[in-house]
Motif scaffolding. Structure first.
Motif, PDB file in Angstrom:
ATOM      1  N   ASN A  90       0.813  -1.205   0.000  1.00 20.23           N
ATOM      2  CA  ASN A  90       0.000   0.000   0.000  1.00 20.23           C
ATOM      3  C   ASN A  90       0.853   1.264   0.000  1.00 20.23           C
ATOM      4  OD1 ASN A  90       1.047  -0.027   2.565  1.00 20.23           O
ATOM      5  ND2 ASN A  90      -0.938  -0.115   3.619  1.00 20.23           N
ATOM      6  N   PHE A  91       2.177   1.078  -0.137  1.00 24.03           N
ATOM      7  CA  PHE A  91       3.140   2.167  -0.248  1.00 24.03           C
ATOM      8  C   PHE A  91       3.203   3.065   0.993  1.00 24.03           C
ATOM      9  CE2 PHE A  91       4.501   1.378  -4.465  1.00 24.03           C
ATOM     10  CZ  PHE A  91       3.418   0.788  -5.074  1.00 24.03           C
ATOM     11  N   SER A  92       2.775   2.540   2.137  1.00 26.59           N
ATOM     12  CA  SER A  92       3.013   3.255   3.387  1.00 26.59           C
ATOM     13  C   SER A  92       4.356   2.793   3.940  1.00 26.59           C
ATOM     14  CB  SER A  92       1.891   2.963   4.383  1.00 26.59           C
ATOM     15  OG  SER A  92       1.887   1.598   4.727  1.00 26.59           O
ATOM     16  N   LEU A  93       5.026   3.693   4.645  1.00 19.22           N
ATOM     17  CA  LEU A  93       6.359   3.375   5.130  1.00 19.22           C
ATOM     18  C   LEU A  93       6.307   2.744   6.513  1.00 19.22           C
ATOM     19  CD1 LEU A  93       8.340   6.561   4.058  1.00 19.22           C
ATOM     20  CD2 LEU A  93       8.279   4.340   2.941  1.00 19.22           C
ATOM     21  N   LYS A  94       7.186   1.805   6.759  1.00 23.16           N
ATOM     22  CA  LYS A  94       7.347   1.254   8.095  1.00 23.16           C
ATOM     23  C   LYS A  94       8.824   0.923   8.291  1.00 23.16           C
ATOM     24  CE  LYS A  94       6.686  -3.706   7.190  1.00 23.16           C
ATOM     25  NZ  LYS A  94       5.979  -4.910   7.646  1.00 23.16           N
ATOM     26  N   LYS A  95       9.212   0.828   9.544  1.00 20.03           N
ATOM     27  CA  LYS A  95      10.611   0.530   9.858  1.00 20.03           C
ATOM     28  C   LYS A  95      10.765  -0.960  10.131  1.00 20.03           C
ATOM     29  CE  LYS A  95      11.830   5.059  11.710  1.00 20.03           C
ATOM     30  NZ  LYS A  95      12.325   5.813  12.886  1.00 20.03           N
ATOM     31  N   ILE A  96      11.776  -1.542   9.487  1.00 18.78           N
ATOM     32  CA  ILE A  96      12.050  -2.956   9.716  1.00 18.78           C
ATOM     33  C   ILE A  96      13.548  -3.160   9.871  1.00 18.78           C
ATOM     34  CG2 ILE A  96      10.048  -3.687   8.368  1.00 18.78           C
ATOM     35  CD1 ILE A  96      11.959  -4.559   6.187  1.00 18.78           C
ATOM     36  N   GLU A  97      13.906  -4.252  10.504  1.00 19.06           N
ATOM     37  CA  GLU A  97      15.298  -4.653  10.641  1.00 19.06           C
ATOM     38  C   GLU A  97      15.609  -5.681   9.567  1.00 19.06           C
ATOM     39  OE1 GLU A  97      15.610  -6.089  14.598  1.00 19.06           O
ATOM     40  OE2 GLU A  97      15.832  -4.092  15.482  1.00 19.06           O
ATOM     41  N   ILE A  98      16.771  -5.553   8.944  1.00 18.21           N
ATOM     42  CA  ILE A  98      17.162  -6.445   7.848  1.00 18.21           C
ATOM     43  C   ILE A  98      18.489  -7.105   8.203  1.00 18.21           C
ATOM     44  CG2 ILE A  98      17.708  -6.606   5.389  1.00 18.21           C
ATOM     45  CD1 ILE A  98      16.229  -3.929   5.031  1.00 18.21           C
ATOM     46  N   SER A  99      18.588  -8.390   7.946  1.00 21.73           N
ATOM     47  CA  SER A  99      19.869  -9.087   8.125  1.00 21.73           C
ATOM     48  C   SER A  99      19.954 -10.265   7.169  1.00 21.73           C
ATOM     49  CB  SER A  99      20.035  -9.569   9.572  1.00 21.73           C
ATOM     50  OG  SER A  99      19.078 -10.579   9.865  1.00 21.73           O
ATOM     51  N   VAL A 100      21.168 -10.554   6.734  1.00 17.85           N
ATOM     52  CA  VAL A 100      21.446 -11.800   6.006  1.00 17.85           C
ATOM     53  C   VAL A 100      22.165 -12.668   7.016  1.00 17.85           C
ATOM     54  CG1 VAL A 100      22.573 -12.858   4.027  1.00 17.85           C
ATOM     55  CG2 VAL A 100      21.609 -10.566   3.823  1.00 17.85           C
ATOM     56  N   SER A 101      21.422 -13.552   7.645  1.00 19.39           N
ATOM     57  CA  SER A 101      21.899 -14.211   8.856  1.00 19.39           C
ATOM     58  C   SER A 101      22.635 -15.526   8.627  1.00 19.39           C
ATOM     59  CB  SER A 101      20.726 -14.464   9.804  1.00 19.39           C
ATOM     60  OG  SER A 101      19.738 -15.256   9.164  1.00 19.39           O
ATOM     61  N   GLU A 102      22.494 -16.096   7.432  1.00 20.64           N
ATOM     62  CA  GLU A 102      23.022 -17.446   7.246  1.00 20.64           C
ATOM     63  C   GLU A 102      23.320 -17.703   5.773  1.00 20.64           C
ATOM     64  OE1 GLU A 102      21.286 -21.937   8.108  1.00 20.64           O
ATOM     65  OE2 GLU A 102      20.524 -20.255   9.325  1.00 20.64           O
ATOM     66  N   ALA A 103      24.321 -18.554   5.525  1.00 17.84           N
ATOM     67  CA  ALA A 103      24.636 -18.993   4.157  1.00 17.84           C
ATOM     68  C   ALA A 103      24.620 -20.512   4.132  1.00 17.84           C
ATOM     69  CB  ALA A 103      25.999 -18.464   3.725  1.00 17.84           C
ATOM     70  N   GLU A 104      24.086 -21.077   3.057  1.00 19.56           N
ATOM     71  CA  GLU A 104      23.935 -22.536   2.976  1.00 19.56           C
ATOM     72  C   GLU A 104      24.327 -23.027   1.591  1.00 19.56           C
ATOM     73  OE1 GLU A 104      20.433 -24.692   4.829  1.00 19.56           O
ATOM     74  OE2 GLU A 104      19.947 -24.906   2.695  1.00 19.56           O
ATOM     75  N   LYS A 105      25.154 -24.046   1.551  1.00 22.56           N
ATOM     76  CA  LYS A 105      25.578 -24.646   0.288  1.00 22.56           C
ATOM     77  C   LYS A 105      24.494 -25.604  -0.201  1.00 22.56           C
ATOM     78  CE  LYS A 105      29.578 -27.043  -1.715  1.00 22.56           C
ATOM     79  NZ  LYS A 105      30.908 -27.646  -1.405  1.00 22.56           N
ATOM     80  N   ARG A 106      24.113 -25.452  -1.487  1.00 22.33           N
ATOM     81  CA  ARG A 106      23.045 -26.290  -2.034  1.00 22.33           C
ATOM     82  C   ARG A 106      23.429 -26.814  -3.416  1.00 22.33           C
ATOM     83  NH1 ARG A 106      17.404 -22.941  -0.772  1.00 22.33           N
ATOM     84  NH2 ARG A 106      17.552 -22.980   1.510  1.00 22.33           N
ATOM     85  N   THR A 107      22.696 -27.824  -3.848  1.00 25.52           N
ATOM     86  CA  THR A 107      22.862 -28.336  -5.211  1.00 25.52           C
ATOM     87  C   THR A 107      21.506 -28.339  -5.894  1.00 25.52           C
ATOM     88  OG1 THR A 107      22.573 -30.627  -4.448  1.00 25.52           O
ATOM     89  CG2 THR A 107      24.837 -29.801  -4.643  1.00 25.52           C
TER      90      THR A 107
END
Length: 408
Positions: free
Chosen positions: A10-27
């Protein structure tokens, strides 16, 4: 954690926390239906605006590096006046010889995880990019996100490299400010590349110095075994040397963090050049529109007066096959007048578009320079403090060893 202003559907603004917390090897299988190994990264977002007593839900989803690339390519096309934050390197560059250049190496993957998180935080903290709906969906919509991006048709709006190169060489009146910006980006890239190469050489030498201390520690320890009176002093000195030598791995790991901060601005140089290329394209289009308009005005004047100022195929045809009838000439004049009117409107529109681009681009470039000065100053001061601390530890090790020797 970082607080960012984000855009919902709805294009209203809100504050959020962002993190890239983990990395995982995949096939899995790629577009060619071939088996491949890749790394997926877990993005977690959490709203910081909630009512008292209510639990805060954390949303999470997995993204591949290629999806981060897709997001950045989209941002480059839709926001050409913005210095779009760069992604971390896909493969290790400026590595010293003890560091793995394998893009699946756990240490490299961890550094890239930090770099991807930093990219998201840069975009989320940008006053314009943070409001983009596609960016919001990148953080919240795992399924069909690629389809949503492709539906924007951004690939069709992307400027070809050949067209950009053509504009670079053929534009007649380039803006001096953007010429200076291009030189600035080249110098930024050159200086940081030199810093990174020097740092890699220093890391190699530093590693060797610390390992020499490890050899001292082993020699003193073995020597202490055959000495009765000096045994305790030699063993203590050897212990100090061993502790000092073993600290090199943590030190160089911290150094890699500072190297990655420098690399970010190495890649920012290309983002600056992308803004310059877009301006050159717009300037070239403006010049071509002005040239086309001038040509049509000249043709109209020649038809109206019956004089031909320059050589033209039409002039040769007239000489060979005779003059046009008054009706034909009037029809051509009317058509040219309509084209001239349309060309004037187009030229006016391109002029306005160009001025708006320059104004917006320059505002963002000033924002970027302020950010760059702050970040690099902070990183280089921290690096210098770390080096001073490291040297003090070295002095302390030899002071302790000297005391051990004096007690023998």
């Amino acid at each position: 954690m970082f607080l960012a202003s984000m855009t919902e559907n709805n294009f209203s603004l809100k504050k959020i926390e962002i993190s890239v917390s983990e990395a995982e090897k995949r096939t899995g299988r790629n577009a060619m239906n071939m088996q491949e190994t890749y790394t997926a990264y877990l993005i977690e977002t959490r709203s910081v605006e909630h009512n008292d007593g209510q639990s805060v839900l954390t949303d999470s989803l997995w993204r591949r590096y290629s999806e981060f690339e897709l997001l950045r390519n989209y941002l480059l096309v839709y926001y050409p006046h913005i210095v779009v934050p760069p992604l971390p390197e896909k493969r290790a560059e400026f590595v010293w010889h003890k560091l793995s250049a394998d893009n699946m190496d756990p240490d490299f993957v961890e550094r890239r995880r930090i770099g991807l998180e930093n990219f998201l935080l840069r975009v989320a903290s940008h006053p314009i990019l943070c409001r983009d709906k596609i960016f919001y969906l990148f953080l919240t919509q795992e399924g069909n996100w690629k389809e949503t991006v492709n539906e924007t048709g951004f690939q069709l709006k992307a400027d070809s490299r050949l067209k950009a190169l053509n504009a670079t060489f053929r534009v007649k009146n380039p803006d001096k400010r953007f010429i200076e910006l291009k030189h600035y980006s080249d110098e930024l890239q050159s200086v940081i590349s030199h810093l990174l190469r020097v740092r890699a050489r220093v890391a190699d030498r530093l590693y060797g110095v610390y390992k020499v201390h490890g050899n001292y520690g082993r020699v003193f320890s073995e020597w202490s075994a055959i000495e009765k009176e000096m045994g305790d002093g030699l063993q203590s000195a050897g212990h100090h040397m061993d502790v000092y030598a073993s600290s090199i791995d943590d030190i160089l790991e911290d150094e890699e963090h500072y190297a990655d901060q420098l690399k970010e601005y190495l890649f920012y140089a290309e983002a600056l050049r992308a803004v310059c290329r877009k301006h050159e394209l717009m300037q070239y289009d403006l010049e071509m529109a002005a040239q086309d308009l001038a040509s049509k005005k000249q043709q109209c004047e020649e038809l109206a007066t019956g004089t031909v100022r320059t050589f033209s195929l039409k002039g040769m045809t007239t000489k060979l096959f005779g003059q046009e009838t008054p009706e034909q000439r009037e029809a051509r004049i009317k058509m040219l007048e309509e084209q001239i009117k349309e060309g004037e409107q187009q030229l006016k529109s391109k002029n306005l578009e160009g001025r708006e681009f320059v104004r917006n681009a320059w505002a963002d470039i000033e924002r970027f320079k302020e950010q760059k000065n702050h970040d690099l100053k902070e990183a280089l001061i921290s690096y210098a403090v770390m080096q001073i601390s490291m040297c003090k530890k070295g002095i302390q090790v030899w002071t302790n060893a000297k005391e051990c020797f004096s007690k023998m």
